[in-house]
Design an enzyme around this catalytic site. Structure first.
Site, PDB file in Angstrom:
ATOM      1  N   HIS A  54       0.816  -1.219   0.000  1.00 47.14           N
ATOM      2  CA  HIS A  54       0.000   0.000   0.000  1.00 47.14           C
ATOM      3  C   HIS A  54       0.851   1.271   0.000  1.00 47.14           C
ATOM      4  O   HIS A  54       0.531   2.235  -0.701  1.00 47.14           O
ATOM      5  CB  HIS A  54      -0.958  -0.008   1.190  1.00 47.14           C
TER       6      HIS A  54
ATOM      7  N   HIS B  92       5.652  31.563 -46.819  1.00 43.93           N
ATOM      8  CA  HIS B  92       5.934  31.540 -45.372  1.00 43.93           C
ATOM      9  C   HIS B  92       6.561  30.202 -44.990  1.00 43.93           C
ATOM     10  O   HIS B  92       5.875  29.343 -44.434  1.00 43.93           O
ATOM     11  CB  HIS B  92       4.636  31.752 -44.599  1.00 43.93           C
TER      12      HIS B  92
END
Length: 467
Positions: A293, A370
């Site tokens: 845990h 571009h």
């Protein structure tokens, strides 16, 4: 796995005792709204405080996972959470009139059966998946725990566990779950376990007050244990002595193991319950060696930190799934025409957010100038594509979108983080950050390429009725 959130169709109640507190408790799973997640509520305490199922609220991992907020705590949350998580329940209020989830038979099966009896109800919102993109490693030197989370090709949730107790009756064991659908039959029935030599220590620590042979597997790995030894342990635990036998496989019980590797399978069950504390369903494979845990919760916290580090969280995109809106449907909603249709499809849409896709190709006219020899998507057109994605969200907030024009009237906090090139797929996500008032709304937008943030901005939009 469903891509929609789910809750329960109706409330369902179980009764039992807490494994460690020994306190009788009544637990009720209740339906909850979208985005609620898992929350515990102590109905026996003043004000009926609510504790979110959150790894950051874990206050103890001593033989179970305990959540706490203020003076309220809930012990042993992992079995109930594993059942909810594995069965695909996203939103549930878990009410208790005591301090601990009942242990039932020591497994998650009673919770699975209760959830199935209540039934699932699909909710009108997508599941908030966290899709792991890169391996995540965790280890603890003191216990030798190692955990690794890796991406799964099909986006499944898989878990593999290895345990090694260096014991003649419980050596190395493995267990795996490759699909959540396997949980009910292969994982849920597996019970919690303990070594006989640990019982007296646990009792002295004030634990296992509700434990007995009906809700736990007890293992003995020492030779020469007599009935008198067993009687002495029963007295130390405050339990009436029962005539039991120590079987050849070391099980001190009146029942057989349900699987030869039942302890490993139960560790996998616990891991799923603790990972539910991440707060989001996972698409990942978890490999865990010697989990417990404390390590499970620490790993759940590490996953939470990873999620927080990924600002805005990259939306998942599966090109094989049909979109919410394709290019033709988008054209019917947005007024833009060629060459200003900047979004190819909408893949997610709910009341507060939208996700759109822009496939960038060298055939876009703006690449002509571009830039010459270095094609880069202009930032203003990235912003336009993001705004069109947000326009879909804004229009979806009214019942008759065909009667409105969506206008972008403000931009704040705009940043271009990385260049966008031909061949890139840009995933745009826009989220409302304020409610609409008098037709004006504010939203946050982000664009991603290959899981990397390329642009972001806060945008203000206005809905104007057509004349």
């Amino acid at each position: 796995m469903s891509d929609k959130q789910h809750t329960l169709r109706k409330a369902i109640t179980l009764e039992g005792v807490g494994l460690h507190t020994g306190v009788p408790v009544r637990l009720t799973f209740r339906p909850a709204p979208v985005g609620h997640g898992y929350k515990f509520q102590r109905t026996d305490l003043e004000g009926q405080p609510v504790i979110e199922a959150d790894a950051d609220l874990v206050v103890s991992t001593a033989r179970g996972t305990t959540l706490g907020k203020g003076d309220a705590v809930v012990n042993t949350t992992e079995h109930a959470l594993s059942a909810l998580y594995a069965l695909g329940v996203d939103n549930c209020l878990i009410q208790l009139d005591g301090p601990e989830v009942p242990i039932m038979d020591g497994s998650a099966l009673p919770f699975v059966q209760a959830i199935e009896e209540a039934g699932l109800e699909e909710q009108d919102a997508p599941r908030n998946w966290y899709v792991l993109r890169d391996p995540l490693w965790f280890e603890t030197e003191e216990r030798g725990t190692e955990m690794l989370a890796v991406p799964t090709p099909g986006g499944e949730f898989r878990v593999t566990v290895m345990v090694d107790y260096n014991s003649p009756v419980l050596g190395t064991q493995h267990a795996s779950m490759y699909r959540a659908e396997e949980f009910k039959e292969e994982i849920a029935p597996c019970r919690t376990f303990v070594f006989l030599r640990e019982l007296e220590q646990l009792a002295k620590a004030g634990l296992i007050k509700g434990g007995d042979l009906s809700n736990a597997i007890v293992l003995e790995d020492r030779e020469g244990t007599t009935q008198e030894d067993l009687r002495a342990i029963a007295e130390a635990l405050g339990r009436p002595y029962e005539q039991v036998e120590i079987r050849r496989n070391g099980v001190v019980n009146t029942t057989d193991l349900k699987f030869l590797n039942e302890p490993a399978r139960h560790k996998l069950l616990d891991l799923i319950g603790d990972l539910a504390l991440v707060g989001r369903p996972l698409k990942a494979q978890i490999l865990a060696a010697r989990p417990g845990h404390a390590a499970n919760v620490a790993f759940a916290k590490q996953i939470k930190r990873l999620i927080k580090q990924k600002k805005g969280d990259v939306p998942s995109y599966n090109p094989s799934k049909p979109p919410i809106f394709d290019i033709n449907q988008i054209a019917q909603l947005l007024p833009h025409g060629y060459p200003f249709r900047m979004i190819d499809k909408i893949i997610a849409l709910d009341a507060n957010s939208v996700v759109g896709i822009k496939n960038v190709t060298i055939n876009e006219e703006f690449f002509v100038g571009h830039f010459d020899g270095n094609p880069v998507m202009p930032g203003v057109l990235q912003l336009e594509a993001m705004a069109q994605t947000g326009g879909i969200l804004v229009l979806s907030s009214v019942p008759d979108p065909e009667n409105y024009w969506p206008y972008l009237i403000g931009i704040e906090n705009c940043r271009f983080r990385k260049n966008v090139f031909p061949g890139d797929t840009v995933i745009f996500k826009c989220v409302f950050i304020s409610p609409m008032k008098r037709g004006i709304v504010k939203m946050s937008g982000k664009g991603y390429v290959n899981d990397q943030l390329v642009c972001e901005a806060d945008m203000i939009a206005s809905l104007v009725r057509k004349k």
